[in-house]
Design a protein around this motif. Structure first.
Motif: not given
Length: 121
Positions: A15-19, A80-91, A113-120
């Protein structure tokens, strides 16, 4: 040769956001289509979002439409990539991509090189 460096990944609750940001160097940034792909463990690399060289056209993968927003700053060579309403499957590991053609694709030449996004949950 274009170099891409992502930043902004991390862990966020559902449910959170990350950029995410991606800084480019070594090429003519204004002539490049840009985008983001992601890859989760055991899954194929998936298209997330793309943006045309002038920012006038954007595209999104079905799973992120309405939740993610891609943008670019041609004066600062950054996408940029603004990510909202994040779900665990966005990990996933998120990759910045650049392409001198009209749009990014899985066979694009330039990848970060990639950056890790983890949604709990």
């Amino acid at each position: 040769q274009v170099q891409l460096v992502e930043s902004g990944g991390g862990t966020v609750q559902a449910g959170g956001s990350l950029s995410l940001s991606c800084a480019a160097s070594g090429g003519n940034f204004k002539n490049l289509a840009l985008g983001w792909f992601r890859q989760a463990p055991g899954k194929e690399r998936e298209f997330v979002a793309g943006i045309s060289w002038n920012g006038h056209q954007t595209m999104y993968g079905d799973s992120v439409k309405g939740r993610f927003t891609i943008s670019r700053d041609n004066d600062n060579n950054t996408v940029y990539l603004r990510m909202s309403s994040l779900k665990p499957e966005d990990t996933a590991v998120y990759y910045c991509v650049a392409d001198p053609r009209m749009a990014v694709a899985k066979n694009s030449d330039y990848w970060g090189q990639g950056t890790q996004v983890t949604v709990s949950s």
